[in-house]
Design an enzyme around this catalytic site. Structure first.
Site, PDB file in Angstrom:
ATOM      1  N   GLY A  10       0.838  -1.204   0.000  1.00 22.75           N
ATOM      2  CA  GLY A  10       0.000   0.000   0.000  1.00 22.75           C
ATOM      3  C   GLY A  10       0.872   1.253   0.000  1.00 22.75           C
ATOM      4  NE  ARG A  80      -4.717 -13.468  -6.543  1.00 24.17           N
ATOM      5  CZ  ARG A  80      -5.837 -13.780  -5.892  1.00 24.17           C
ATOM      6  NH1 ARG A  80      -5.802 -14.589  -4.868  1.00 24.17           N
ATOM      7  NH2 ARG A  80      -6.984 -13.281  -6.240  1.00 24.17           N
ATOM      8  CG  ASP A 115       4.286  -6.789   7.428  1.00 28.25           C
ATOM      9  OD1 ASP A 115       3.706  -6.392   6.391  1.00 28.25           O
ATOM     10  OD2 ASP A 115       3.671  -7.190   8.439  1.00 28.25           O
ATOM     11  CB  THR A 137       3.505   0.593   6.895  1.00 26.19           C
ATOM     12  OG1 THR A 137       2.145   0.515   7.347  1.00 26.19           O
ATOM     13  CG2 THR A 137       4.407   0.335   8.088  1.00 26.19           C
ATOM     14  CG  ASP A 139      -0.677  -0.034   8.959  1.00 35.75           C
ATOM     15  OD1 ASP A 139      -1.575   0.826   8.821  1.00 35.75           O
ATOM     16  OD2 ASP A 139      -0.560  -1.036   8.226  1.00 35.75           O
ATOM     17  CG  ASP A 141       2.608  -2.716  11.017  1.00 33.44           C
ATOM     18  OD1 ASP A 141       3.363  -2.192  10.176  1.00 33.44           O
ATOM     19  OD2 ASP A 141       1.669  -3.475  10.702  1.00 33.44           O
ATOM     20  NE  ARG A 183      -0.582  -4.411   8.306  1.00 37.05           N
ATOM     21  CZ  ARG A 183       0.420  -5.120   7.840  1.00 37.05           C
ATOM     22  NH1 ARG A 183       0.194  -6.046   6.939  1.00 37.05           N
ATOM     23  NH2 ARG A 183       1.648  -4.929   8.253  1.00 37.05           N
TER      24      ARG A 183
HETATM   25  O1  F6P Z   1      -0.950  -1.287   5.642  1.00 33.91           O
HETATM   26  C1  F6P Z   1      -1.523  -0.089   5.232  1.00 33.91           C
HETATM   27  C2  F6P Z   1      -3.021  -0.204   5.154  1.00 33.91           C
HETATM   28  O2  F6P Z   1      -3.538   1.061   4.786  1.00 33.91           O
HETATM   29  C3  F6P Z   1      -3.686  -0.712   6.436  1.00 33.91           C
HETATM   30  O3  F6P Z   1      -3.789   0.275   7.426  1.00 33.91           O
HETATM   31  C4  F6P Z   1      -5.005  -1.198   5.904  1.00 33.91           C
HETATM   32  O4  F6P Z   1      -5.545  -2.220   6.696  1.00 33.91           O
HETATM   33  C5  F6P Z   1      -4.640  -1.745   4.540  1.00 33.91           C
HETATM   34  O5  F6P Z   1      -3.413  -1.137   4.167  1.00 33.91           O
HETATM   35  C6  F6P Z   1      -5.662  -1.471   3.481  1.00 33.91           C
HETATM   36  O6  F6P Z   1      -5.263  -2.134   2.324  1.00 33.91           O
HETATM   37  P1  F6P Z   1      -5.961  -1.953   0.899  1.00 33.91           P
HETATM   38  O7  F6P Z   1      -5.313  -0.762   0.253  1.00 33.91           O
HETATM   39  O8  F6P Z   1      -5.641  -3.216   0.198  1.00 33.91           O
HETATM   40  O9  F6P Z   1      -7.411  -1.735   1.138  1.00 33.91           O
END
Ligand code: F6P
Length: 355
Positions: A10, A80, A115, A137, A139, A141, A183
């Site tokens: 992301g 995939r 990660d 990120t 997050d 984390d 997350r």
């Molecule tokens: O890891 C970054 C993040 O924005 C998280 O906070 C969230 O859960 C996830 O990615 C959302 O992912 P997507 O862009 O696939 O909806």
């Protein structure tokens, strides 16, 4: 020296600052750089490989997103492809990727990601690609680093949203439940909730009891405070309960704000509304902190390549940027420490964690 740069997973505000920091640090050493577009897709013939020089990275520090594009579906080890029955088949395309890396004459790879992407970097390293990772990120984390870039901007966006909710919550005497990303870590919820004066902050690290949440709302009511702001991390869960998912198959977190809002309204009788900030938190111009961290991370990645410290990740351990083995960084994902000063501060201010 020819360095490849990729951004995976992301997006997060500050990615372009990292790219600029790395490219200019490489150019100043007389090295060449190229960008692999959309994660690793550019090396698999699914997208392009683009030259990156001083001209290409001009004026991008303040821009959100990534000039290279990104994807969180680009695992070369589990690529995939559509199956004839309408499902998916997974193929290992990692050898193809390594061959393409060599065919382009690259000497090193800077991979910027969370990660998932850093885990892929380790596996590519085992296949002979010299890698330096950059932790990204919103997050916050990733282990081994005090901060990932993107986090500060996401917290600022969430705080601004919470600030705006106060007036409408107070005017209507409502409870507003706002869901933020993160997350399985509660950093965004904790920091934005604290900075935005939330009354209740629910984080994955502290499973909540809804009765306690309602107690807080009722006690505010008794004090003449007829509105409340609840900030809930997307990964928060009730004691003895489950996390909430937006979809079954990919297990993407989401939906906890609705559940909490409904339960509060039923238990307290107070009009309650919920909202999900979602991907707004990943957008926009990076804050000064994230721009600086991004530039510092990018330039440090090039310094670590010059020192041949492959398999490491750049990390902020104030006041320095250091090299941490990627393996070590991934071994323990970062979570909000329950004995942290921020938790103690929130409790001292009367914030409820629903425990
Ligand atoms: O890891 C970054 C993040 O924005 C998280 O906070 C969230 O859960 C996830 O990615 C959302 O992912 P997507 O862009 O696939 O909806």
């Amino acid at each position: 020296m020819k360095v490849a740069i990729s951004t995976g997973g992301g997006d997060a505000p500050g990615l372009n600052a990292v790219i600029r920091g790395a490219v200019l640090a490489a150019v100043h050493r007389g090295w060449q750089c190229a960008g692999i577009r959309r994660g690793f897709d550019g090396l698999l013939g699914e997208d392009e490989i683009v030259p990156l020089g001083a001209r290409e990275v001009r004026g991008i520090t303040h821009l959100g997103g990534t000039i290279l594009g990104t994807t969180n579906r680009g695992d070369p080890f589990k690529w995939r492809v559509p199956a004839p029955d309408g499902g998916w088949i997974e193929r290992d395309r990692s050898d193809e990727l390594v061959a393409a890396f060599r065919a382009h004459g690259f000497d090193a790879l800077i991979t910027i990601g969370g990660d998932g992407t850093l885990g892929l970097a380790l596996r590519l390293m085992a296949k002979g690609i010299p890698v330096v990772g950059v932790p990204k990120t919103i997050d916050n984390d990733v282990g081994g680093t005090v901060a990932t870039f993107g986090f500060d901007t996401a917290v600022s966006t969430a705080t601004e949203a919470i600030d705006k909710l106060h007036s409408t919550a107070e005017s209507h005497q409502r409870v507003m439940v706002v869901e933020v990303m993160g997350r399985h870590a509660g950093f965004i919820a904790l920091n934005s909730g604290l900075a935005g004066s939330a009354d209740v902050i629910l984080i994955p690290e502290i499973p909540f009891d809804l009765n306690k949440v309602c107690e807080k709302i009722r006690s505010r009511e008794a004090e003449g405070r007829h509105f409340s702001i609840v900030v809930v991390a997307e990964g928060a869960l009730p004691k003895g309960g489950m996390e909430s998912y937006r979809d079954g198959e990919r297990r993407r977190l989401g939906g906890i704000a609705d559940r909490v809002a409904l339960a509060i309204e039923q238990a307290t009788g107070k009009e309650t509304r919920s909202l999900v900030l979602g991907h707004l938190q990943r957008g926009g111009s990076p804050t000064t902190f994230d721009r600086l961290l991004g530039l510092r991370f990018g330039a440090a990645a090039v310094r670590f390549i010059a020192e041949r410290r492959f398999g490491c990740m750049v990390a902020l351990q104030p006041p320095a940027i250091v090299a941490v083995p990627i393996e070590e960084a991934l071994a323990t994902p970062k979570r909000v420490p329950l004995d942290s000063d921020s938790i103690a501060t929130a409790r001292d201010l009367g914030v409820s964690f629903g425990d």
